[in-house]
Motif scaffolding. Structure first.
Motif, PDB file in Angstrom:
ATOM      1  N   ARG A  83       0.771  -1.270  -0.067  1.00 48.76           N
ATOM      2  CA  ARG A  83       0.130  -0.003   0.068  1.00 48.76           C
ATOM      3  C   ARG A  83       0.835   1.230  -0.033  1.00 48.76           C
ATOM      4  O   ARG A  83       0.680   2.139  -0.593  1.00 48.76           O
ATOM      5  N   ILE A  84       2.181   1.087   0.681  1.00 46.69           N
ATOM      6  CA  ILE A  84       2.855   2.308   0.714  1.00 46.69           C
ATOM      7  C   ILE A  84       3.502   2.696  -0.609  1.00 46.69           C
ATOM      8  O   ILE A  84       3.765   3.472  -1.193  1.00 46.69           O
ATOM      9  N   ALA A  85       3.820   1.530  -1.254  1.00 43.37           N
ATOM     10  CA  ALA A  85       4.484   1.413  -2.706  1.00 43.37           C
ATOM     11  C   ALA A  85       3.518   2.148  -3.596  1.00 43.37           C
ATOM     12  O   ALA A  85       3.719   3.170  -4.617  1.00 43.37           O
ATOM     13  N   LEU A  86       2.163   1.935  -3.367  1.00 46.39           N
ATOM     14  CA  LEU A  86       1.249   2.413  -4.550  1.00 46.39           C
ATOM     15  C   LEU A  86       0.804   3.554  -4.036  1.00 46.39           C
ATOM     16  O   LEU A  86       0.812   4.519  -4.840  1.00 46.39           O
ATOM     17  N   ALA A  87       1.082   4.076  -2.900  1.00 45.84           N
ATOM     18  CA  ALA A  87       0.875   5.574  -2.594  1.00 45.84           C
ATOM     19  C   ALA A  87       1.975   6.300  -3.087  1.00 45.84           C
ATOM     20  O   ALA A  87       1.670   7.568  -3.420  1.00 45.84           O
ATOM     21  N   ALA A  88       3.256   5.854  -2.765  1.00 45.34           N
ATOM     22  CA  ALA A  88       4.315   6.666  -3.463  1.00 45.34           C
ATOM     23  C   ALA A  88       4.307   6.679  -5.039  1.00 45.34           C
ATOM     24  O   ALA A  88       4.903   7.921  -5.269  1.00 45.34           O
ATOM     25  N   SER A  89       3.644   5.773  -5.522  1.00 46.18           N
ATOM     26  CA  SER A  89       3.897   6.044  -7.039  1.00 46.18           C
ATOM     27  C   SER A  89       2.572   6.645  -7.556  1.00 46.18           C
ATOM     28  O   SER A  89       2.562   7.058  -8.990  1.00 46.18           O
ATOM     29  N   GLY A  90       1.784   7.227  -6.814  1.00 45.53           N
ATOM     30  CA  GLY A  90       0.295   7.849  -7.093  1.00 45.53           C
ATOM     31  C   GLY A  90      -0.635   7.604  -6.345  1.00 45.53           C
ATOM     32  O   GLY A  90      -0.703   6.412  -5.919  1.00 45.53           O
ATOM     33  N   GLN A  91      -1.691   8.441  -6.229  1.00 44.61           N
ATOM     34  CA  GLN A  91      -3.045   8.266  -5.668  1.00 44.61           C
ATOM     35  C   GLN A  91      -3.721   7.347  -6.095  1.00 44.61           C
ATOM     36  O   GLN A  91      -3.850   7.137  -7.359  1.00 44.61           O
ATOM     37  N   ALA A  92      -4.250   6.312  -5.095  1.00 48.17           N
ATOM     38  CA  ALA A  92      -5.323   5.221  -5.759  1.00 48.17           C
ATOM     39  C   ALA A  92      -6.254   5.702  -6.649  1.00 48.17           C
ATOM     40  O   ALA A  92      -6.500   5.134  -7.760  1.00 48.17           O
ATOM     41  N   THR A  93      -6.985   7.123  -6.380  1.00 50.34           N
ATOM     42  CA  THR A  93      -8.089   7.548  -7.008  1.00 50.34           C
ATOM     43  C   THR A  93      -7.511   7.814  -8.801  1.00 50.34           C
ATOM     44  O   THR A  93      -8.467   8.044  -9.452  1.00 50.34           O
ATOM     45  N   SER A  94      -6.199   7.906  -8.859  1.00 52.86           N
ATOM     46  CA  SER A  94      -5.717   8.231 -10.259  1.00 52.86           C
ATOM     47  C   SER A  94      -5.609   6.674 -11.138  1.00 52.86           C
ATOM     48  O   SER A  94      -5.188   6.895 -12.240  1.00 52.86           O
ATOM     49  N   VAL A  95      -5.629   5.544 -10.198  1.00 55.39           N
ATOM     50  CA  VAL A  95      -5.382   4.357 -11.064  1.00 55.39           C
ATOM     51  C   VAL A  95      -6.426   4.117 -11.962  1.00 55.39           C
ATOM     52  O   VAL A  95      -7.635   4.320 -11.621  1.00 55.39           O
ATOM     53  N   GLU A  96      -6.181   3.969 -13.283  1.00 53.41           N
ATOM     54  CA  GLU A  96      -7.331   3.379 -14.309  1.00 53.41           C
ATOM     55  C   GLU A  96      -6.899   2.401 -15.146  1.00 53.41           C
ATOM     56  O   GLU A  96      -5.757   1.891 -14.841  1.00 53.41           O
ATOM     57  N   GLY A  97      -8.164   1.772 -15.872  1.00 51.30           N
ATOM     58  CA  GLY A  97      -7.680   1.117 -16.751  1.00 51.30           C
ATOM     59  C   GLY A  97      -8.440  -0.053 -16.313  1.00 51.30           C
ATOM     60  O   GLY A  97      -9.601  -0.042 -15.585  1.00 51.30           O
ATOM     61  N   ARG A  98      -8.368  -1.263 -16.962  1.00 52.11           N
ATOM     62  CA  ARG A  98      -9.167  -2.504 -16.747  1.00 52.11           C
ATOM     63  C   ARG A  98      -8.561  -3.660 -16.058  1.00 52.11           C
ATOM     64  O   ARG A  98      -7.557  -3.928 -16.419  1.00 52.11           O
ATOM     65  N   VAL A  99      -9.294  -4.454 -15.103  1.00 59.90           N
ATOM     66  CA  VAL A  99      -9.168  -5.366 -14.327  1.00 59.90           C
ATOM     67  C   VAL A  99     -10.015  -6.507 -14.376  1.00 59.90           C
ATOM     68  O   VAL A  99     -11.248  -6.099 -14.229  1.00 59.90           O
ATOM     69  N   ARG A 100      -9.579  -7.661 -14.896  1.00 62.76           N
ATOM     70  CA  ARG A 100     -10.633  -8.811 -15.046  1.00 62.76           C
ATOM     71  C   ARG A 100     -10.613  -9.908 -13.848  1.00 62.76           C
ATOM     72  O   ARG A 100      -9.188 -10.356 -13.832  1.00 62.76           O
ATOM     73  N   ILE A 101     -11.463 -10.080 -13.203  1.00 51.30           N
ATOM     74  CA  ILE A 101     -11.614 -10.911 -12.160  1.00 51.30           C
ATOM     75  C   ILE A 101     -12.292 -12.270 -12.334  1.00 51.30           C
ATOM     76  O   ILE A 101     -13.490 -11.868 -13.005  1.00 51.30           O
ATOM     77  N   THR A 102     -11.787 -13.399 -12.467  1.00 56.61           N
ATOM     78  CA  THR A 102     -12.545 -14.691 -12.429  1.00 56.61           C
ATOM     79  C   THR A 102     -12.893 -15.279 -11.298  1.00 56.61           C
ATOM     80  O   THR A 102     -11.906 -15.205 -10.382  1.00 56.61           O
ATOM     81  N   ALA A 103     -13.972 -15.613 -10.936  1.00 57.90           N
ATOM     82  CA  ALA A 103     -14.611 -16.081  -9.669  1.00 57.90           C
ATOM     83  C   ALA A 103     -15.679 -17.133 -10.028  1.00 57.90           C
ATOM     84  O   ALA A 103     -16.269 -16.812 -11.056  1.00 57.90           O
TER      85      ALA A 103
END
Length: 294
Positions: A83-103
């Motif tokens: 979570r720290i690494a994610l915060a350091a590389s940019g705010q989570a609110t700026s994350v975009e794109g597509r993620v496919r989850i199979t369940a």
């Protein structure tokens, strides 16, 4: 146990990767290190702690009891570091794109919505595709980015994390149990009608070692689609196994044999190596791990 803050994080990270992948070679590939380097880091951690974390049994590597105790602590540290690494590389609110989850269809419909609300709140620009399927999809072919399954994948290049040992029970509607009678033992279950979730023979074989002896005669209705099969149980057609999380929360149904020990099944969260370079997959994977582990 000594405060983990006193130890080299690289040593702890090497231990965590080895414990979660089950082998030095897979952990080395995951971390982009050589196997001898990884082995030295784990040996250094063992020396600092004064305990053995892994032992070799034949050609396999098995984690010790001391290693299991350490794993609980390091997983929390690993999630925090991610979570720290994610915060350091940019705010989570700026994350975009597509993620496919199979369940599975049941998990997709009844369990995932809660965590998807969390994803939406933290990363509103993400697009999530849920592939509701009971088949084991091949992540190496990129049919999905993240898989939630009850079996650990055997492809060495995948990252697999055991997030929960979940529990299930047999459920039926109150009306059905009033009509057919409440079973008092596992043996009495053989006198009831059951709902099949797909392969009846496989279901019979799975239940037999648990002391539950059923035959084709017990299965008069079923569906490959788990949501449909569960709907039949909710309509009073018979008894069906279901995750405790779903079954206990469903109005009008109750445990058919309340005193029976739960049926335990693992939940594995799996993804490919892009986890280490993709912020969007990292974010969703960590949120799923946190949610499912609870």
């Amino acid at each position: 146990m000594t405060d983990l803050g006193d130890f080299d994080w690289n040593h702890i990270r090497s231990f965590l990767a080895t414990a979660e992948t089950g082998s030095l070679s897979a952990a080395a590939r995951q971390l982009g290190q050589t196997q001898p380097t990884l082995s030295r880091q784990i040996a250094a951690l063992e020396a600092d702690l004064g305990v053995m974390l892994f032992e070799r049994v034949g050609r396999t590597l098995e984690i010790t009891q001391a290693g299991m105790e350490l794993l609980d602590h390091t997983r929390t540290m690993g999630d925090a570091a991610n979570r720290i690494a994610l915060a350091a590389s940019g705010q989570a609110t700026s994350v975009e794109g597509r993620v496919r989850i199979t369940a599975s269809d049941v998990m997709s419909a009844y369990i995932l919505p809660d965590v998807l609300h969390m994803v939406r709140a933290q990363a509103p620009r993400l697009q999530i595709d849920v592939i509701a399927s009971n088949d084991i999809r091949d992540l190496m072919r990129r049919e999905a980015d993240i898989a939630i399954r009850h079996v650990r994948p055997d492809q060495p290049d995948l990252i697999a994390k055991l997030v929960q040992e979940a529990s299930g029970h047999f459920y039926a509607t109150t009306d059905y149990l009033n009509r057919a009678g409440r079973p008092k033992s596992k043996r009495a279950l053989s006198q009831h009608e059951f709902i099949s979730f797909g392969d009846t023979d496989q279901m019979i074989a799975y239940l037999k070692p648990l002391g539950i002896h059923l035959s084709d005669e017990n299965f008069r209705l079923g569906s490959q689609n788990g949501i449909v099969a569960w709907e039949y149980a909710k309509q009073g057609f018979g008894i069906a196994p279901m995750s405790q999380v779903v079954g206990d929360a469903t109005p009008g149904v109750e445990r058919a044999l309340p005193g029976m020990e739960p049926i335990m099944f693992p939940i594995w969260l799996t993804t490919h190596r892009e986890l280490h370079t993709s912020r969007r997959i990292r974010l969703v994977f960590d949120l799923l791990a946190e949610f499912l582990s609870k």
